[in-house]
Design a protein around this motif. Structure first.
Motif: not given
Length: 382
Positions: A91-96, A112-114, A179-187, A324-326
């Protein structure tokens, strides 16, 4: 069960090795495999919930098959642990700080969420919540076999829990998908993403359920009243959900394409070059066109071999959907299949299958004392 355990171990060893030598690739391969088994099992939970909530009589004679799949969920909870442990690889949001300034600013607004502590707490909550539903529905159904006098009250409990909880289970699945899938691409974001995950899981769970029904009938484990009428009922549901999956995917694409907003098209851009575009076309053909025209034919839904074939197909093409999702989030615009993708999905699928089979040992093949069993055994298409 023994062969499933053997495959899980044999495929699990190279997968574990991958975390040592290629941790990032191994993490994505593992998430792909985890998502596949998670959506199958939760899809089976939705099959149970929807049929209990509608008090569908035809379903009772074959219900135990879905309960066997749902019985594997405790293992699925354990399988989530590596996703949480290696979340920084995913997850990119763990290391912005490693992102460009624009993406960093967008993720800061979602901090606040991520954030990792809240992410882990939410994941634990999702699993605990879904586990309660899985275990209650399964245990109450099995208790009907042991206590005929309580069968009616247990039936009412399952109907009440399913009708009251269906919305909340759908909400939890949606949040887990975010959380588990869409936040792989958090923008990127999509309001119908959770519905798309539900639709794919439901279709694949029906496919697994249908295949299990054919095998169980062949082995004589189901009562004689289970007939092609039941297979046809499953096939009609599959046809409806294949259409629904296609509609949700199209609705998401169409709305974001028309809006043409930079934040909304990034997900599609990553899947529109480097070979992923052809993968997407293949997915549309395999997941919509082939099942749609096959399931339109009434006779094919009522004959064991063709019905088995389309059900195995639905379980298999769900792999393409999850892939295709991941995987495009790993290297956008660059499609290739890694050996870790194969070993991870073999290991987790075999382990889940073996665990579900182990928990199913010694249980009755169908709920013998359910008050709707007689209705189910005399089911005929309208």
């Amino acid at each position: 069960m023994a062969w499933g355990t053997a495959v899980a171990v044999l495929a699990g060893v190279p997968t574990a090795t991958g975390f040592v030598f290629e941790p990032r690739r191994a993490s994505f391969s593992y998430l792909f495999a985890f998502t596949y088994v998670f959506t199958l099992v939760i899809g089976a939970l939705f099959v149970l919930l929807s049929h209990h909530a509608s008090d569908a009589g035809w379903f009772v004679a074959v219900r135990r098959l879905s309960e066997h799949v749902v019985g594997a969920f405790p293992l699925v909870v354990i399988l989530l642990i590596p996703v949480l442990v290696w979340s920084r690889q995913l997850y990119p949001w763990t290391n912005p700080s490693a992102l460009d300034p624009h993406a960093r600013e967008l993720i800061a607004r979602k901090s606040a969420w991520l954030n990792e502590p809240f992410f882990i707490l939410r994941s634990i909550f999702y699993c605990a919540f879904l586990l309660v539903f899985c275990e209650l529905l399964r245990s109450w159904s099995l208790r009907q076999d042991r206590d005929a006098s309580a069968a009616e009250s247990l039936h009412r409990r399952m109907v009440a829990l399913s009708a009251g909880g269906l919305f909340f289970v759908a909400l939890v699945l949606t949040l887990a998908a975010f959380d588990w899938l869409m936040s792989l691409e958090p923008t990127w974001f999509s309001d119908v993403y959770g519905v798309y995950i539900f639709a794919g899981g439901y279709v694949s769970a029906l496919g697994l359920f249908g295949a299990m029904a054919v095998f169980a009938k062949k082995r004589g484990e189901l009562p004689s009243g289970v007939s092609p009428e039941h297979f046809s009922a499953v096939g009609r549901l599959e046809l409806a959900m294949v259409i629904f999956w296609t509609y949700i995917g199209w609705a998401q694409l169409m709305l974001q394409w028309v809006a043409d907003m930079p934040l909304e098209v990034t997900w599609y851009l990553a899947r529109w070059r480097g070979g992923w575009q052809w993968f997407g076309f293949a997915l549309l053909l395999a997941h919509w066109a082939i099942p749609f025209f096959w399931l339109l034919q009434r006779g094919l839904k009522r004959r064991a071999l063709p019905f088995l074939a389309i059900n195995v197909w639905l379980v298999a093409v769900h792999l393409l959907d999850v892939y295709y999702l991941v995987l495009p989030a790993l290297e956008p615009g660059h499609f290739y299949v890694h050996w870790l993708d194969v070993t991870a999905v073999l290991s987790l699928s075999a382990a889940t299958l073996a665990f579900g089979a182990w928990r199913a040992r010694g249980t009755a093949p169908y709920p013998r004392h359910d008050p709707l069993l007689a209705e189910s055994l005399h089911y005929e298409e309208a």
